[in-house]
Design a protein around this motif. Sequence first.
Motif, PDB file in Angstrom:
ATOM      1  N   GLY A  23       0.821  -1.200   0.000  1.00 27.08           N
ATOM      2  CA  GLY A  23       0.000   0.000   0.000  1.00 27.08           C
ATOM      3  C   GLY A  23       0.857   1.253   0.000  1.00 27.08           C
ATOM      4  O   GLY A  23       1.993   1.249   0.470  1.00 27.08           O
ATOM      5  N   VAL A  24       0.301   2.316  -0.560  1.00 27.19           N
ATOM      6  CA  VAL A  24       0.947   3.623  -0.545  1.00 27.19           C
ATOM      7  C   VAL A  24      -0.076   4.641  -0.040  1.00 27.19           C
ATOM      8  O   VAL A  24      -1.152   4.800  -0.626  1.00 27.19           O
ATOM      9  N   VAL A  25       0.258   5.290   1.064  1.00 29.58           N
ATOM     10  CA  VAL A  25      -0.597   6.328   1.627  1.00 29.58           C
ATOM     11  C   VAL A  25       0.072   7.668   1.361  1.00 29.58           C
ATOM     12  O   VAL A  25       1.283   7.806   1.567  1.00 29.58           O
ATOM     13  N   VAL A  26      -0.697   8.637   0.902  1.00 29.47           N
ATOM     14  CA  VAL A  26      -0.098   9.918   0.531  1.00 29.47           C
ATOM     15  C   VAL A  26      -0.846  11.075   1.183  1.00 29.47           C
ATOM     16  O   VAL A  26      -2.041  10.985   1.493  1.00 29.47           O
ATOM     17  N   ALA A  27      -0.107  12.159   1.361  1.00 28.70           N
ATOM     18  CA  ALA A  27      -0.692  13.426   1.778  1.00 28.70           C
ATOM     19  C   ALA A  27      -0.452  14.444   0.678  1.00 28.70           C
ATOM     20  O   ALA A  27       0.577  14.399  -0.010  1.00 28.70           O
ATOM     21  N   THR A  28      -1.407  15.340   0.506  1.00 32.14           N
ATOM     22  CA  THR A  28      -1.239  16.421  -0.478  1.00 32.14           C
ATOM     23  C   THR A  28      -1.191  17.779   0.211  1.00 32.14           C
ATOM     24  O   THR A  28      -1.158  18.804  -0.452  1.00 32.14           O
ATOM     25  N   GLY A  29      -1.189  17.758   1.529  1.00 32.86           N
ATOM     26  CA  GLY A  29      -1.076  18.987   2.302  1.00 32.86           C
ATOM     27  C   GLY A  29       0.051  18.857   3.312  1.00 32.86           C
ATOM     28  O   GLY A  29       1.132  18.356   2.980  1.00 32.86           O
ATOM     29  N   ASP A  30      -0.216  19.262   4.533  1.00 31.60           N
ATOM     30  CA  ASP A  30       0.783  19.193   5.602  1.00 31.60           C
ATOM     31  C   ASP A  30       1.230  17.742   5.777  1.00 31.60           C
ATOM     32  O   ASP A  30       0.416  16.864   6.078  1.00 31.60           O
ATOM     33  N   PRO A  31       2.516  17.436   5.622  1.00 30.17           N
ATOM     34  CA  PRO A  31       2.975  16.049   5.736  1.00 30.17           C
ATOM     35  C   PRO A  31       3.091  15.552   7.173  1.00 30.17           C
ATOM     36  O   PRO A  31       3.165  14.336   7.391  1.00 30.17           O
ATOM     37  N   GLU A  32       3.076  16.449   8.145  1.00 27.81           N
ATOM     38  CA  GLU A  32       3.395  16.056   9.521  1.00 27.81           C
ATOM     39  C   GLU A  32       2.433  15.017  10.108  1.00 27.81           C
ATOM     40  O   GLU A  32       2.884  14.040  10.719  1.00 27.81           O
ATOM     41  N   PRO A  33       1.104  15.157   9.962  1.00 20.93           N
ATOM     42  CA  PRO A  33       0.212  14.146  10.561  1.00 20.93           C
ATOM     43  C   PRO A  33       0.478  12.732  10.041  1.00 20.93           C
ATOM     44  O   PRO A  33       0.443  11.769  10.802  1.00 20.93           O
ATOM     45  N   LEU A  34       0.745  12.603   8.722  1.00 23.43           N
ATOM     46  CA  LEU A  34       0.980  11.277   8.160  1.00 23.43           C
ATOM     47  C   LEU A  34       2.308  10.700   8.642  1.00 23.43           C
ATOM     48  O   LEU A  34       2.379   9.517   8.989  1.00 23.43           O
TER      49      LEU A  34
END
Length: 386
Positions: free
Chosen positions: A94-105
């Motif tokens: 799996g690949v989980v991505v963020a498109t905003g603030d990366p810190e929570p992920l």
Amino acid sequence: MHRSATPDVVVVGAGMVGAACAEALSAAGVRVLVIDRDGPAAGTTASGEGNVLVSDKEPGPELDLAVASRAEWDVVRGRLPEQVADIEWEAKGGVVVATGDPEPLTAFAAKQQEAGVAAQVITPAEVFDLEPLITRRVTIGVHYPDDAQVQPVLAATALLAAVRERGGEVRSGVTALGVRQSRGRVVGVDTSDGDIACGAVLNACGPWAGAFGAAAGAPIEVLPRRGMILVTAPLPESVRHKVYDADYVGAVGSGDAELQTSTVVESTGAGTVLIGSSRERIGFDEAVRVRVLRELARKAVGLFPFLGDVPVMRAYGGFRPYAPDHLPVIGADPRVVGLWHATGHEGAGIGLAPSTGRLITELFLGLTPHVDPSPFRVDRPAVIAS
């Protein structure tokens, strides 16, 4: 098992969880009969994506069960009869991505790493190497090599084939109406096909487990939560992993009754692309809501822009069983001796089924559990109203 033989356990529900419990019990030598008012995999199992995920769970009891179940999937697949062994298992990761603030992920991934999950934080460039067609708005990604996918209907029916091969029985079109007791313990189950004598009954009715529990004299708080999925026309290879946005983790753990959507995109062996996911508490309302489908499509195009030019072939949905504290219900009912429950997995039932079956078997036979069963016990406040 001949029809005249008395089963040790009658499993009510022939979906993935019921099938996995029946398979594990029969592998341990327990005589099993599975009944379902419709047929194998006809309910919640047929309306899912086939997710086997460790990536979407906060550290805690459900993640522990998911990690154990991911390993148990390999064991269970090795027990399947050869003629049904192809269940379209794909250890694609799996690949989980963020498109905003990366810190929570990244913080979430760090917590999972501490819990023993293989979670590798990767740069946008590394995300693009894994998924060339993903949006260039990605700010960070996490790669989960242990995430997998299975075709859920094939998997459930293969598990039931293994039960039959060991002498167990599966009966379709048989509705469980309640249980029969003698001196405070289960001695049979009442059905639309007559009474069936047995030593124990396992409630694996998914979203309908609360209703069967009540009919059996032991109500539990398990409720339906509806989810919808879009299916595209077949495509050349386009999405290589199970890809979802960071919002998915929050939606999984939320108890909000309002509509929630988050983007999950993955390809199937047939070349179609599955697009999810939605969560909505609307009882057993089966009406298709166009706004839900539109929201799923909009978010999917935001993650994979090429999907804007791809036709949607169909949409389907179903009800997932959840308990108010978002943990499965696995174990013996303290109010009715011989009544057991395996339900409440919500959208994670496909992934959690093998360890659920193993845990039910261990508890039923008095063996040492492979995971701590106490968080999933039936007599916790969220499940049994005081």
